[in-house]
Design a protein around this motif. Structure first.
Motif, PDB file in Angstrom:
ATOM      1  N   SER A 154       0.834  -1.211   0.000  1.00 36.75           N
ATOM      2  CA  SER A 154       0.000   0.000   0.000  1.00 36.75           C
ATOM      3  C   SER A 154       0.862   1.251   0.000  1.00 36.75           C
ATOM      4  CB  SER A 154      -0.923   0.005   1.218  1.00 36.75           C
ATOM      5  OG  SER A 154      -0.173  -0.038   2.420  1.00 36.75           O
ATOM      6  N   ASN A 155       0.412   2.223  -0.771  1.00 33.65           N
ATOM      7  CA  ASN A 155       1.117   3.502  -0.848  1.00 33.65           C
ATOM      8  C   ASN A 155       0.652   4.393   0.297  1.00 33.65           C
ATOM      9  OD1 ASN A 155       2.441   5.824  -1.507  1.00 33.65           O
ATOM     10  ND2 ASN A 155       1.473   6.100  -3.501  1.00 33.65           N
ATOM     11  N   GLN A 156       1.474   4.506   1.328  1.00 31.22           N
ATOM     12  CA  GLN A 156       1.131   5.331   2.471  1.00 31.22           C
ATOM     13  C   GLN A 156       1.652   6.757   2.320  1.00 31.22           C
ATOM     14  OE1 GLN A 156       2.344   3.305   6.058  1.00 31.22           O
ATOM     15  NE2 GLN A 156       1.375   1.385   5.442  1.00 31.22           N
ATOM     16  N   GLU A 157       2.166   7.038   1.105  1.00 38.41           N
ATOM     17  CA  GLU A 157       2.601   8.385   0.731  1.00 38.41           C
ATOM     18  C   GLU A 157       3.750   8.902   1.605  1.00 38.41           C
ATOM     19  OE1 GLU A 157      -0.850  10.845   0.605  1.00 38.41           O
ATOM     20  OE2 GLU A 157      -1.874   9.598  -0.886  1.00 38.41           O
ATOM     21  N   ASN A 158       4.506   7.977   2.187  1.00 33.79           N
ATOM     22  CA  ASN A 158       5.676   8.394   2.960  1.00 33.79           C
ATOM     23  C   ASN A 158       6.866   7.474   2.708  1.00 33.79           C
ATOM     24  OD1 ASN A 158       4.993   6.017   4.248  1.00 33.79           O
ATOM     25  ND2 ASN A 158       4.736   6.899   6.277  1.00 33.79           N
ATOM     26  N   TRP A 159       6.776   6.671   1.637  1.00 34.07           N
ATOM     27  CA  TRP A 159       7.801   5.668   1.411  1.00 34.07           C
ATOM     28  C   TRP A 159       9.192   6.271   1.184  1.00 34.07           C
ATOM     29  CZ3 TRP A 159      11.417   3.808  -1.979  1.00 34.07           C
ATOM     30  CH2 TRP A 159      11.947   2.554  -1.662  1.00 34.07           C
ATOM     31  N   PRO A 160       9.352   7.339   0.404  1.00 29.78           N
ATOM     32  CA  PRO A 160      10.707   7.876   0.210  1.00 29.78           C
ATOM     33  C   PRO A 160      11.383   8.248   1.525  1.00 29.78           C
ATOM     34  CG  PRO A 160       9.211   8.794  -1.413  1.00 29.78           C
ATOM     35  CD  PRO A 160       8.364   8.045  -0.429  1.00 29.78           C
ATOM     36  N   GLU A 161      10.652   8.926   2.398  1.00 33.28           N
ATOM     37  CA  GLU A 161      11.228   9.334   3.676  1.00 33.28           C
ATOM     38  C   GLU A 161      11.515   8.123   4.565  1.00 33.28           C
ATOM     39  OE1 GLU A 161       9.128  12.611   1.801  1.00 33.28           O
ATOM     40  OE2 GLU A 161       8.464  10.611   2.357  1.00 33.28           O
ATOM     41  N   ARG A 162      10.588   7.178   4.582  1.00 32.87           N
ATOM     42  CA  ARG A 162      10.765   5.980   5.416  1.00 32.87           C
ATOM     43  C   ARG A 162      11.940   5.143   4.914  1.00 32.87           C
ATOM     44  NH1 ARG A 162       7.637   0.730   6.146  1.00 32.87           N
ATOM     45  NH2 ARG A 162       7.199   0.990   3.951  1.00 32.87           N
ATOM     46  N   ALA A 163      12.043   4.985   3.596  1.00 35.67           N
ATOM     47  CA  ALA A 163      13.142   4.204   3.022  1.00 35.67           C
ATOM     48  C   ALA A 163      14.489   4.857   3.324  1.00 35.67           C
ATOM     49  CB  ALA A 163      12.943   4.047   1.519  1.00 35.67           C
ATOM     50  N   LEU A 164      14.537   6.174   3.267  1.00 34.37           N
ATOM     51  CA  LEU A 164      15.776   6.879   3.585  1.00 34.37           C
ATOM     52  C   LEU A 164      16.166   6.678   5.047  1.00 34.37           C
ATOM     53  CD1 LEU A 164      15.374  10.233   1.617  1.00 34.37           C
ATOM     54  CD2 LEU A 164      17.173   8.514   1.293  1.00 34.37           C
ATOM     55  N   GLN A 165      15.159   6.665   5.926  1.00 37.15           N
ATOM     56  CA  GLN A 165      15.435   6.408   7.343  1.00 37.15           C
ATOM     57  C   GLN A 165      16.076   5.026   7.510  1.00 37.15           C
ATOM     58  OE1 GLN A 165      14.994   8.044  10.294  1.00 37.15           O
ATOM     59  NE2 GLN A 165      14.215   9.945   9.427  1.00 37.15           N
ATOM     60  N   TYR A 166      15.489   4.021   6.875  1.00 36.30           N
ATOM     61  CA  TYR A 166      16.021   2.658   6.977  1.00 36.30           C
ATOM     62  C   TYR A 166      17.423   2.577   6.391  1.00 36.30           C
ATOM     63  CZ  TYR A 166      11.295   1.059   8.155  1.00 36.30           C
ATOM     64  OH  TYR A 166      10.077   0.858   8.754  1.00 36.30           O
ATOM     65  N   LEU A 167      17.621   3.246   5.247  1.00 37.87           N
ATOM     66  CA  LEU A 167      18.930   3.204   4.589  1.00 37.87           C
ATOM     67  C   LEU A 167      19.988   3.889   5.447  1.00 37.87           C
ATOM     68  CD1 LEU A 167      20.710   2.521   2.205  1.00 37.87           C
ATOM     69  CD2 LEU A 167      19.858   4.565   1.033  1.00 37.87           C
ATOM     70  N   CYS A 168      19.624   5.006   6.069  1.00 39.70           N
ATOM     71  CA  CYS A 168      20.576   5.717   6.937  1.00 39.70           C
ATOM     72  C   CYS A 168      20.974   4.847   8.128  1.00 39.70           C
ATOM     73  CB  CYS A 168      19.973   7.033   7.419  1.00 39.70           C
ATOM     74  SG  CYS A 168      19.869   8.313   6.138  1.00 39.70           S
ATOM     75  N   ARG A 169      20.005   4.153   8.698  1.00 39.86           N
ATOM     76  CA  ARG A 169      20.317   3.270   9.824  1.00 39.86           C
ATOM     77  C   ARG A 169      21.268   2.161   9.394  1.00 39.86           C
ATOM     78  NH1 ARG A 169      14.058   2.513  11.687  1.00 39.86           N
ATOM     79  NH2 ARG A 169      13.639   4.699  12.213  1.00 39.86           N
ATOM     80  N   SER A 170      21.040   1.636   8.207  1.00 46.15           N
ATOM     81  CA  SER A 170      21.895   0.571   7.705  1.00 46.15           C
ATOM     82  C   SER A 170      23.292   1.093   7.394  1.00 46.15           C
ATOM     83  CB  SER A 170      21.267  -0.054   6.454  1.00 46.15           C
ATOM     84  OG  SER A 170      22.005  -1.147   5.999  1.00 46.15           O
ATOM     85  N   PHE A 171      23.373   2.329   6.900  1.00 49.51           N
ATOM     86  CA  PHE A 171      24.666   2.912   6.556  1.00 49.51           C
ATOM     87  C   PHE A 171      25.477   3.249   7.813  1.00 49.51           C
ATOM     88  CE2 PHE A 171      27.404   6.485   5.124  1.00 49.51           C
ATOM     89  CZ  PHE A 171      28.070   5.822   4.100  1.00 49.51           C
ATOM     90  N   ASP A 172      24.790   3.434   8.926  1.00 52.20           N
ATOM     91  CA  ASP A 172      25.473   3.740  10.189  1.00 52.20           C
ATOM     92  C   ASP A 172      26.019   2.436  10.783  1.00 52.20           C
ATOM     93  OD1 ASP A 172      26.421   4.964  12.456  1.00 52.20           O
ATOM     94  OD2 ASP A 172      24.456   5.165  13.417  1.00 52.20           O
ATOM     95  N   ASN A 173      27.022   1.866  10.109  1.00 46.00           N
ATOM     96  CA  ASN A 173      27.513   0.541  10.488  1.00 46.00           C
ATOM     97  C   ASN A 173      28.991   0.524  10.861  1.00 46.00           C
ATOM     98  OD1 ASN A 173      29.144   0.161   7.979  1.00 46.00           O
ATOM     99  ND2 ASN A 173      27.137   0.099   6.984  1.00 46.00           N
ATOM    100  N   LEU A 174      29.581   1.709  11.023  1.00 47.97           N
ATOM    101  CA  LEU A 174      31.012   1.776  11.324  1.00 47.97           C
ATOM    102  C   LEU A 174      31.292   1.230  12.722  1.00 47.97           C
ATOM    103  CD1 LEU A 174      33.628   2.812   9.995  1.00 47.97           C
ATOM    104  CD2 LEU A 174      33.309   4.937  11.285  1.00 47.97           C
TER     105      LEU A 174
END
Length: 310
Positions: free
Chosen positions: A103-123
């Motif tokens: 379902s398109n909850q109209e917030n996917w770009p922002e939510r996906a970026l949040q998840y990606l940032c968390r994953s990138f914070d892996n140092l």
């Protein structure tokens, strides 16, 4: 309903037979995010094949693949807090998140970026910045993310908007649209991404088997999907996810309708205010005209009185 519910499979031959005999709708297809999660967690060859297609990697290049957040399949989940994205460590040097979103909850770009940032914070503590592992988030979406620019498979990275130089290829957000398969490029088809998308989008066993007909990996995926659809605990969690998604859609629809009603009321009030302002403007003009007429009357009276005095 299909003929897979509540079947207990004792042998691989029984699974294959059930798959061949399956017909009608798939009770819980791969667009159900819990089924998507269970399906990929229990079938490493399929997961390796999907990762290879998405990242354009040959199978010999996928040395090791590890799921970092395995779940206990069939266990009750909290729909409000539980994240069904699959977090993967590829070859011990790349972090990957896979997500199915219906379902398109109209917030996917922002939510996906949040998840990606968390994953990138892996140092790791004490490590150098350049040792940060690449992070890739891929959303498999059963809707068109940007209707004004439909695309089948998009790969997004931070970029200089003037020179188009990629700032870093360690930060990647991919989008695979199940609604735009006809837009698959030649490269997409060379990596069989269109076939993977059709497999995920299949709603009936006939569709699924037609796609998997000449692909042994997809056939094995079909056997796994048959098993999972027959597992009552898995089915229960799939039902729970469907109920949750349905509830979310209903709430969002009600909110949209309420917002629309409020917007219409605001427009109506604005129109009334505008009409009232126009009336006030007319009355003000009339008042000015009356004042000018009063002044003219006073002037004429004064002239008249002066004429009588003479």
């Amino acid at each position: 309903m299909t003929n897979t519910k509540k079947i207990l499979f004792q042998t691989s031959e029984a699974i294959m037979r059930a798959y061949e005999e399956a017909e009608g709708n798939i009770d819980y297809p791969l667009t159900n995010d819990y089924m998507f999660r269970a399906f990929l967690q229990t079938n490493e060859p399929v997961l390796r094949g999907l990762i290879g297609a998405l990242l354009h990697l040959k199978q010999e290049e996928i040395v090791e693949i590890k799921i970092l957040n395995p779940i206990v399949l069939g266990a009750t989940i909290n729909n409000k807090e539980f994240v069904l994205d699959i977090h993967i460590l590829l070859n011990n040097n790349t972090r990957i998140n896979l997500e199915m979103q219906v379902s398109n909850q109209e917030n996917w770009p922002e939510r996906a970026l949040q998840y990606l940032c968390r994953s990138f914070d892996n140092l790791q503590k004490g490590a150098e910045y350049e040792e940060t592992l690449p992070a890739i988030h891929v959303g498999i979406l059963d809707f068109t993310l940007f209707p004004d620019e439909p695309e089948f498979y998009a790969k997004n990275m931070p970029m200089n908007v003037k020179t188009h130089r990629i700032f870093s290829d360690k930060f990647v957000l991919g989008v695979l649209s199940l609604k735009q398969i006809e837009l698959a490029t030649k490269e997409d088809k060379e990596w069989h991404l269109d076939e993977w998308a059709k497999l995920f989008a299949a709603k009936t066993w006939r569709e699924f088997k037609m796609i998997a007909k000449n692909n042994e990996l997809f056939k094995s995926a079909g056997y796994e999907l048959i098993k999972l659809n027959a597992d009552e605990q898995i089915r229960e969690q799939c039902r729970a996810r469907e109920d949750y998604e349905r509830h979310e859609r209903t709430v969002k629809k009600q909110l949209r309708e309420l917002q629309q009603a409020l917007d219409e009321q605001a427009i109506a009030l604005a129109e009334k205010d505008s009409a009232l302002a126009e009336k006030e403007s007319v009355l003000a003009e009339q008042a000015i005209e009356l004042a000018e007429k009063d002044k003219e009357i006073e002037r004429l009276k004064k002239l008249y009185e002066e004429s009588l005095a003479k």
